[in-house]
Enzyme design. Structure first.
Site: not given
Ligand code: NAD
Length: 335
Positions: A122, A168, A202, A226, A230
């Protein structure tokens, strides 16, 4: 008295924020509200998506309650949300997700996702060339230490026992590797009483859906947090349920995790739960935990009485839901 800067924004932002302010006013005598413009509304009135006066009011208040803004497809647009996070140094994004309603066929979830809020993907640093676009992604030791330290303090203050660091590092060896090793170091030196765990992003996404009870608290990088919040909100019943706090050492902004939902704006069906729970998170942050608890109780009472909002297939729109919560807040109404 605590001064709260109210930023309704665009789309359903003003609808859900006005419900939240009604509930906050009914629950606490300790609040004073100041309104400020942000997003498209601000652009139409002042020629800026985040006017200087708005930022000044945000700095001067004890905390802020924000609705949502609609992203504008225009070369001169820069996200007011990313700007205020940076300007106010709101380095921690906190998203508690838990079930308010039992959804058949889905496992219960109760997780707090703490996301680094200032860098990662970001940084908005995208370089164009003949071949395409390169996005610069920053992971610094300082920001990693700050967010892991925040997560550890939050876990202790809120009775959370296990922190899972999500990254990751098998692919992004240097950057995510730095985040993961910082987590390991800090947990080894100061994590007494807390359990440290790690998960690749993942498999974390999969496990949040298949075995959500595996998570107590997650600390992760900006984009992963983020997306995962969700996913978690979806498991809990939908975006209408997930509150969020952007917290720094001096300032704070609380908001529903959802966006401005232009598809349902103005129809009276937006679920104000996330905005109201963002308000109760803000009260806890301001040390008004008793008032916060009464709000959470009033919201829970709505759902545990078998009522459902429109987004869950029920008959209660924004106003009817808010009236129920206000009624549940009256003395003697909660049991
Ligand atoms: P969204 O969260 O606005 O909506 C996704 C879906 O969830 C939509 O179908 C919407 O109707 C539903 N939904 C969201 N909140 C709801 C609520 N309270 N009650 C019932 N249903 C609800 O995400 P989007 O559609 O991807 O984005 C819409 C706009 O919001 C875009 O311009 C996006 O950039 C912006 N956005 C802003 C923020 C923010 O201001 N913090 C965050 C995310 C998205």
């Amino acid at each position: 008295m605590k001064r709260v800067c109210v930023l309704p924004g665009d789309g359903i932002g003003p609808e859900v924020v006005s419900s939240a302010v009604k509930v906050l006013e009914a629950a606490s005598d300790e609040l004073e509200f100041v309104h400020a413009d942000i997003g498209r509304t601000a652009y139409e009135r002042h020629g800026s998506y985040l006017p200087g006066d708005t930022l000044k009011t945000m700095r001067e208040c004890d905390s802020c309650l924000f609705g949502a803004v609609t992203t504008v497809e225009s070369a001169d647009y820069s996200s007011p949300v990313l700007t205020f996070r940076k300007e106010l140094d709101l380095y921690a994004n906190v998203r508690p997700v838990r079930n308010l309603v039992k959804i058949s066929g889905r496992s219960p979830i109760d997780v707090v996702i703490v996301r680094e809020n200032t860098e990662g993907m970001y940084t908005q640093n995208e370089v164009f060339d003949d071949i395409g676009v390169t996005t610069m992604r920053r992971v610094s030791r300082k920001a990693s230490e700050r967010i892991v330290g925040f997560a550890m303090r939050y876990a202790r203050a809120n009775g959370r026992r296990r922190i899972t660091c999500v990254h990751k590092s098998n692919v992004l060896k240097a950057s995510d590797g730095l985040f993961a090793s910082t987590f390991r170091e800090l947990m080894a030196s100061g994590g007494i009483g807390l359990e440290a765990d790690e998960q690749l992003v993942d498999s974390c996404a999969l496990k949040l859906v298949t075995e959500p009870s595996a998570f107590d608290m997650i600390v992760t990088l900006n984009l992963y947090g983020d997306i995962l919040s969700d996913v978690a909100a979806g498991v809990a019943g939908g975006l209408g349920f997930a509150p969020s706090g952007n917290i720094g050492d001096k300032h704070s902004v609380f908001e529903p995790a959802h966006g401005s939902a232009p598809d349902i704006a103005g129809r009276g069906v937006a679920n104000p739960t996330a905005a109201i729970l963002a308000g109760s998170m803000m009260l806890r942050h301001l040390g008004l935990s008793e008032d916060a608890g009464r709000i959470e109780g009033a919201v829970m009472q709505f759902y545990s009485s078998g009522h459902l909002t429109a987004d869950l297939g029920g008959r209660h729109g924004s106003d009817s839901f808010t009236e129920h919560v206000l009624r549940n807040l009256r003395p003697g109404a909660q049991h």
